[in-house]
Enzyme design. Structure first.
Site, short mmCIF file in Angstrom:
data_model
loop_
_atom_site.label_atom_id
_atom_site.label_comp_id
_atom_site.label_asym_id
_atom_site.label_seq_id
_atom_site.Cartn_x
_atom_site.Cartn_y
_atom_site.Cartn_z
N HIS A 141 3.71 -2.34 2.97
CA HIS A 141 3.94 -0.99 2.66
C HIS A 141 5.32 -0.85 1.81
O HIS A 141 6.47 -1.18 2.45
CB HIS A 141 3.78 0.15 3.60
CG HIS A 141 2.47 0.09 4.44
ND1 HIS A 141 2.05 -0.88 5.18
CD2 HIS A 141 1.35 0.80 4.09
CE1 HIS A 141 0.91 -0.80 5.61
NE2 HIS A 141 0.37 0.26 4.79
N ASP A 185 0.90 -1.26 -0.02
CA ASP A 185 -0.08 0.03 -0.01
C ASP A 185 0.95 1.38 0.23
O ASP A 185 2.05 1.23 0.29
CB ASP A 185 -0.96 0.09 1.31
CG ASP A 185 -2.11 -1.01 1.11
OD1 ASP A 185 -2.15 -1.92 0.00
OD2 ASP A 185 -3.02 -0.66 1.67
ZN ZN Z 1 -2.68 3.07 2.84
#
Ligand code: ZN
Length: 236
Positions: free
Chosen positions: A182, A41
């Site tokens: 991430h 993400d």
């Molecule tokens: Zn996010």
């Protein structure tokens, strides 16, 4: 003498059969132990993303990147590289805004990023990962693509320790899982590549979320929030 000939007559067809079996039935490739979708993400993030892409390419692994629209400018080549190397690209709003409580504003953020992705890569219908995983029944009604939550949260953004993030995945992952990471942190890249190395050695294959649905024989439906292809995330 006669006995020997009989033996030959019996053995020859048997040997021929065995020989034929060997040539007609090549060794089967081992079945994968399972399929895993790593998702990243808040992407893209310059050199950190680049190093992750290098590592995934070396290992023949695929992943999914959920893109923040306002980060696209200046990083278009990175997005094109992701696509060219077989990764899936998804929509993570324009400014990382919640879409469950912001009504038209949140939906507009999704539209803006969809338009930018289309302009950069072509195509349309980029799957959505709602920021923080929050979606409402209204969001689902208004969204015409599948929404992807996760089934394993590494909390890599708070842990910031490659050993602990890798251990979280290695100890907890199952066939069919969608793992949240991430590509904003070097520690997450280190952890992800370590996970790919360890689990590939045990027969796991790393695929995009889309391919995970295919492998599990599930047709993704629009307006649903999936934590795995075979599990929906309840939404209020
Ligand atoms: Zn996010």
């Amino acid at each position: 003498m006669r006995q020997k000939r009989w033996l030959c007559l019996l053995l020859l067809p048997l040997l021929a059969l065995l020989g034929a079996r060997e040539t007609a039935m090549p060794a089967l490739a081992p079945q994968p132990a399972g399929y895993i979708a790593l998702t990243f993400d808040d992407s893209p993030n310059g050199s950190v993303t680049e190093r992750l892409l290098d590592g995934l390419r070396e290992r023949g692994a695929h992943a999914t990147f959920f893109i923040i629209g306002q980060q696209i400018e200046g990083q278009e080549a990175l997005l094109r590289r992701m696509e060219a190397e077989g990764h899936q690209i998804g929509n993570h709003t324009f400014t990382h805004r919640r879409i469950d409580t912001t009504g038209a504003v949140g939906l507009h953020e999704l539209e803006r990023t969809e338009e930018l992705l289309c302009a950069t890569l072509g195509g349309s219908g980029y799957w959505v990962r709602p920021p923080w995983g929050f979606a409402s029944a209204e969001t689902l009604r208004e969204t015409n693509v599948p929404l992807i939550h996760w089934s394993l949260d590494t909390e890599d953004w708070s842990v910031l320790d490659a050993d602990r993030v890798a251990a979280c995945v290695l100890n907890g992952v199952c066939d069919g899982d969608i793992v949240l990471l991430h590509d904003s942190y070097e520690t997450s890249v280190d952890a992800a590549l370590r996970v790919v190395d360890e689990l590939s050695a045990h027969g796991y294959v790393f695929v995009t979320v889309e391919e995970l649905f295919e492998r599990m024989g599930v047709t993704p439906e629009t307006g649903r929030l999936y934590s795995r292809p075979d599990a929906l995330r309840p939404v209020k």
